[in-house]
Design a protein around this motif. Structure first.
Motif, PDB file in Angstrom:
ATOM      1  N   ARG B   9     -16.575 -23.004  25.516  1.00 37.78           N
ATOM      2  CA  ARG B   9     -15.309 -22.057  25.599  1.00 37.78           C
ATOM      3  C   ARG B   9     -14.620 -21.963  24.149  1.00 37.78           C
ATOM      4  O   ARG B   9     -14.356 -20.746  24.014  1.00 37.78           O
ATOM      5  N   TYR B  33     -25.706  -8.841  29.198  1.00 37.69           N
ATOM      6  CA  TYR B  33     -24.938  -8.338  27.900  1.00 37.69           C
ATOM      7  C   TYR B  33     -24.212  -9.213  27.176  1.00 37.69           C
ATOM      8  O   TYR B  33     -23.655 -10.337  27.501  1.00 37.69           O
ATOM      9  N   TYR B  35     -20.900  -9.046  24.379  1.00 34.46           N
ATOM     10  CA  TYR B  35     -19.807  -8.174  23.684  1.00 34.46           C
ATOM     11  C   TYR B  35     -19.237  -9.071  22.674  1.00 34.46           C
ATOM     12  O   TYR B  35     -19.143 -10.302  22.897  1.00 34.46           O
ATOM     13  N   GLN B  37     -15.210  -9.187  21.333  1.00 35.26           N
ATOM     14  CA  GLN B  37     -13.902  -8.645  21.477  1.00 35.26           C
ATOM     15  C   GLN B  37     -12.986  -9.431  20.443  1.00 35.26           C
ATOM     16  O   GLN B  37     -12.654 -10.615  20.727  1.00 35.26           O
ATOM     17  N   PRO B  43     -13.445  -4.794  24.414  1.00 37.69           N
ATOM     18  CA  PRO B  43     -14.707  -5.594  24.136  1.00 37.69           C
ATOM     19  C   PRO B  43     -15.762  -4.344  23.683  1.00 37.69           C
ATOM     20  O   PRO B  43     -15.787  -3.339  24.123  1.00 37.69           O
ATOM     21  N   MET B  88     -13.615 -13.394  20.435  1.00 38.50           N
ATOM     22  CA  MET B  88     -14.261 -13.845  21.652  1.00 38.50           C
ATOM     23  C   MET B  88     -15.359 -13.215  22.100  1.00 38.50           C
ATOM     24  O   MET B  88     -15.469 -11.864  21.626  1.00 38.50           O
ATOM     25  N   LEU B  90     -18.031 -12.302  24.722  1.00 40.30           N
ATOM     26  CA  LEU B  90     -18.304 -12.326  26.240  1.00 40.30           C
ATOM     27  C   LEU B  90     -19.643 -11.880  26.550  1.00 40.30           C
ATOM     28  O   LEU B  90     -20.442 -11.020  26.104  1.00 40.30           O
ATOM     29  N   GLU B 102     -21.398  -3.186  39.103  1.00 40.49           N
ATOM     30  CA  GLU B 102     -20.507  -3.703  38.532  1.00 40.49           C
ATOM     31  C   GLU B 102     -21.191  -4.566  37.368  1.00 40.49           C
ATOM     32  O   GLU B 102     -22.195  -5.200  37.614  1.00 40.49           O
ATOM     33  N   GLN B 103     -20.428  -4.949  36.282  1.00 39.29           N
ATOM     34  CA  GLN B 103     -20.810  -5.864  35.226  1.00 39.29           C
ATOM     35  C   GLN B 103     -19.858  -7.222  35.547  1.00 39.29           C
ATOM     36  O   GLN B 103     -18.642  -6.939  35.510  1.00 39.29           O
ATOM     37  N   PHE B 105     -18.325 -10.596  34.145  1.00 39.62           N
ATOM     38  CA  PHE B 105     -18.182 -11.067  32.826  1.00 39.62           C
ATOM     39  C   PHE B 105     -17.989 -12.748  32.983  1.00 39.62           C
ATOM     40  O   PHE B 105     -17.232 -13.016  34.013  1.00 39.62           O
ATOM     41  N   GLY B 106     -18.500 -13.373  32.038  1.00 41.91           N
ATOM     42  CA  GLY B 106     -18.015 -14.752  31.898  1.00 41.91           C
ATOM     43  C   GLY B 106     -16.674 -14.887  31.204  1.00 41.91           C
ATOM     44  O   GLY B 106     -16.032 -13.907  31.022  1.00 41.91           O
ATOM     45  N   PRO B 107     -16.102 -16.169  30.940  1.00 41.20           N
ATOM     46  CA  PRO B 107     -14.733 -16.457  30.656  1.00 41.20           C
ATOM     47  C   PRO B 107     -14.625 -16.112  28.975  1.00 41.20           C
ATOM     48  O   PRO B 107     -13.712 -16.246  28.391  1.00 41.20           O
TER      49      PRO B 107
END
Lengths: 114, 114
Positions: B9, B33, B35, B37, B43, B88, B90, B102-103, B105-107
């Motif tokens: 994390r 994917y 990203y 951010q 993102p 960050m 993602l 829908e996409q 996302f992880g944390p």
């Protein structure tokens, strides 16, 4: 070139108020318009999405209004609560060969005061 | 629960020291994917995989690479991190069919470059 313009950058409302966030796009080929909600330290999560063949969609307290001719769409949050305080991103999407790609707006930081 | 998991994390690395970020999914989605951010920004898509097919965004620096050894896992490799790569990161997944999907996302992994 910015594909989607989002406003306002930040928004403060009282509990129970109806914040409205606006997005505008240029490319008429976009065919999917989602809104994502992001809390600090978390990934974005899909809130609600609309296709261009409808003008309005409601899910609970969240409503998207879509104006195809003006190339604009907006998010309304009814009876806003302090727990709605987050950053909201609109996005535009087009199928790109093998996968659907999202382009995000610049984000709106919403604060709902108790 | 089906989900997108990112490890670690939080990641701290030194300027120029290679780093690898990990993403795994239990959704059995075709598309993964990555990203980037940066603080208070939207993102930005770096690249995505449709199954084993890699798709790089035109403006993604060569310093960023990715691997997808199987359906469940995808890695982001930063070969020589610079101070400007602090962000960050993602990971997201989607089904990759023709619907308006829908996409998820992880944390995110927050990368700090010293």
């Amino acid at each position: 070139q910015q594909q989607v313009k989002q406003s306002p950058q930040s928004l403060i409302v009282q509990k129970g108020g109806i914040p409205i966030i606006n997005c505008a796009y240029e490319n008429t080929a976009f065919d999917y318009f989602p809104w994502y909600q992001q809390f600090p330290g978390k990934g974005p999560a899909l809130l609600i999405a609309i296709r261009p063949d409808v003008s309005e969609k409601k899910e609970g307290r969240f409503t998207i209004s879509f104006n195809k001719s003006a190339k604009q769409f907006s998010l309304h949050i009814m009876d806003s609560q302090p727990g709605d305080s987050a950053t909201y991103f609109c996005a535009v999407s087009i199928s790109s060969g093998s996968a659907r790609q999202l382009t995000f707006g610049s984000g709106t930081q919403l604060t709902v005061l108790p | 629960d089906a989900m997108v998991i990112q490890n670690p994390r939080y990641q701290v690395t030194q300027f120029g020291k290679p780093v690898t970020l990990s993403c795994s999914q239990t959704l059995n989605h075709n598309v993964m994917y990555w990203y980037q951010q940066k603080s208070s920004q939207a993102p930005k898509l770096l690249f995505h995989y449709y199954d084993k097919d890699f798709n790089n965004e035109a403006d993604t620096p060569d310093n960023f690479q990715s691997r997808r050894p199987n359906t469940s896992f995808c890695f982001l490799d930063i070969r020589s991190p610079g101070l400007g790569d602090a962000a960050m990161y993602l990971c997201a997944t989607s089904r990759g069919d023709s619907s308006y999907n829908e996409q998820f996302f992880g944390p995110g992994t927050r990368l700090t470059v010293l």
